[in-house]
Enzyme design. Structure first.
Site, PDB file in Angstrom:
ATOM      1  N   HIS A   1      12.508  -6.537  -0.345  1.00 45.99           N
ATOM      2  CA  HIS A   1      11.611  -5.384  -0.230  1.00 45.99           C
ATOM      3  C   HIS A   1      12.097  -4.291  -1.177  1.00 45.99           C
ATOM      4  O   HIS A   1      13.280  -4.261  -1.550  1.00 45.99           O
ATOM      5  CB  HIS A   1      11.613  -4.850   1.206  1.00 45.99           C
ATOM      6  CG  HIS A   1      10.936  -5.758   2.185  1.00 45.99           C
ATOM      7  ND1 HIS A   1      10.531  -5.332   3.421  1.00 45.99           N
ATOM      8  CD2 HIS A   1      10.585  -7.065   2.121  1.00 45.99           C
ATOM      9  CE1 HIS A   1       9.959  -6.317   4.078  1.00 45.99           C
ATOM     10  NE2 HIS A   1       9.989  -7.393   3.303  1.00 45.99           N
TER      11      HIS A   1
ATOM     12  N   GLU B   1      12.882  -1.213  -0.792  1.00 45.63           N
ATOM     13  CA  GLU B   1      14.023  -0.426  -0.317  1.00 45.63           C
ATOM     14  C   GLU B   1      15.336  -1.187  -0.471  1.00 45.63           C
ATOM     15  O   GLU B   1      16.353  -0.614  -0.863  1.00 45.63           O
ATOM     16  CB  GLU B   1      13.854  -0.053   1.167  1.00 45.63           C
ATOM     17  CG  GLU B   1      12.605   0.745   1.466  1.00 45.63           C
ATOM     18  CD  GLU B   1      11.433  -0.114   1.905  1.00 45.63           C
ATOM     19  OE1 GLU B   1      10.682   0.332   2.787  1.00 45.63           O
ATOM     20  OE2 GLU B   1      11.242  -1.231   1.365  1.00 45.63           O
TER      21      GLU B   1
ATOM     22  N   CYS C   1       9.982  -1.011   7.077  1.00 47.37           N
ATOM     23  CA  CYS C   1       9.919  -1.948   8.201  1.00 47.37           C
ATOM     24  C   CYS C   1      11.252  -1.929   8.948  1.00 47.37           C
ATOM     25  O   CYS C   1      12.193  -1.231   8.554  1.00 47.37           O
ATOM     26  CB  CYS C   1       9.613  -3.353   7.690  1.00 47.37           C
ATOM     27  SG  CYS C   1      10.970  -4.086   6.735  1.00 47.37           S
TER      28      CYS C   1
ATOM     29  N   CYS D   1      14.280  -2.934   6.706  1.00 45.52           N
ATOM     30  CA  CYS D   1      14.650  -1.883   5.753  1.00 45.52           C
ATOM     31  C   CYS D   1      15.214  -0.655   6.459  1.00 45.52           C
ATOM     32  O   CYS D   1      16.170  -0.047   5.979  1.00 45.52           O
ATOM     33  CB  CYS D   1      13.452  -1.527   4.889  1.00 45.52           C
ATOM     34  SG  CYS D   1      12.961  -2.884   3.799  1.00 45.52           S
TER      35      CYS D   1
END
Length: 150
Positions: A46, A48, A76, A79
């Site tokens: 992801h 991040e 999420c 993360c």
């Protein structure tokens, strides 16, 4: 946030969900990234996490105390946990993620007393632009899927 939106646009060009993130410390970008899940075939890639990895390597330390993260979509659970573990001080995000969001939508890990760290959250920054990028991307994906079926 404009840089994070630019990175989200790069993600979309690569067929990735358009999410971009930057990490800033002392007025300097120390890490940046965009979603690479499909490109890397890595469920942890992801925006991040990509940015955290770069920032940690750049700083020579996994602890990113006094760092701020700017991300186009609410992080999420995965993360959010990584951001907590990295001890970032602040997360600024654009669009809310009502399906997976962990900083206010579905969960709120930012001020959970069971963690030994709290994160300041600022939400809704350039949310229209971030939301529009996401809507456009998923509309295009649906159209592509529909045309393949025909």
């Amino acid at each position: 946030m404009k840089i994070a939106l630019f990175l989200a646009g790069k993600a979309a060009l690569h067929g990735e969900t358009p999410v971009g993130a930057i990490i800033v410390r002392k007025g300097r970008i120390i890490g940046s990234g965009f979603n690479r899940v499909e490109s890397d075939q890595d469920p942890t890639a992801h925006a991040e996490i990509v940015a955290l990895r770069k920032a940690s390597k750049n700083q020579g330390d996994w602890r990113l105390i006094d760092a701020s993260v700017y991300v186009t979509l609410e992080p999420c659970v995965m993360c959010a946990a990584a951001l907590l573990n990295a001890r970032v001080s602040r997360v600024v995000f654009g669009a809310w993620d009502t399906r997976y969001g962990a900083f206010g939508s579905l969960f709120d890990f930012s001020h959970d007393p069971r963690y030994n760290h709290e994160i300041e959250i600022k939400s809704g920054v350039m949310r229209e632009e971030a939301g529009q990028q996401l809507r456009r991307f998923f509309r295009q994906k649906r159209e592509e899927t529909k045309s393949r079926k025909n």
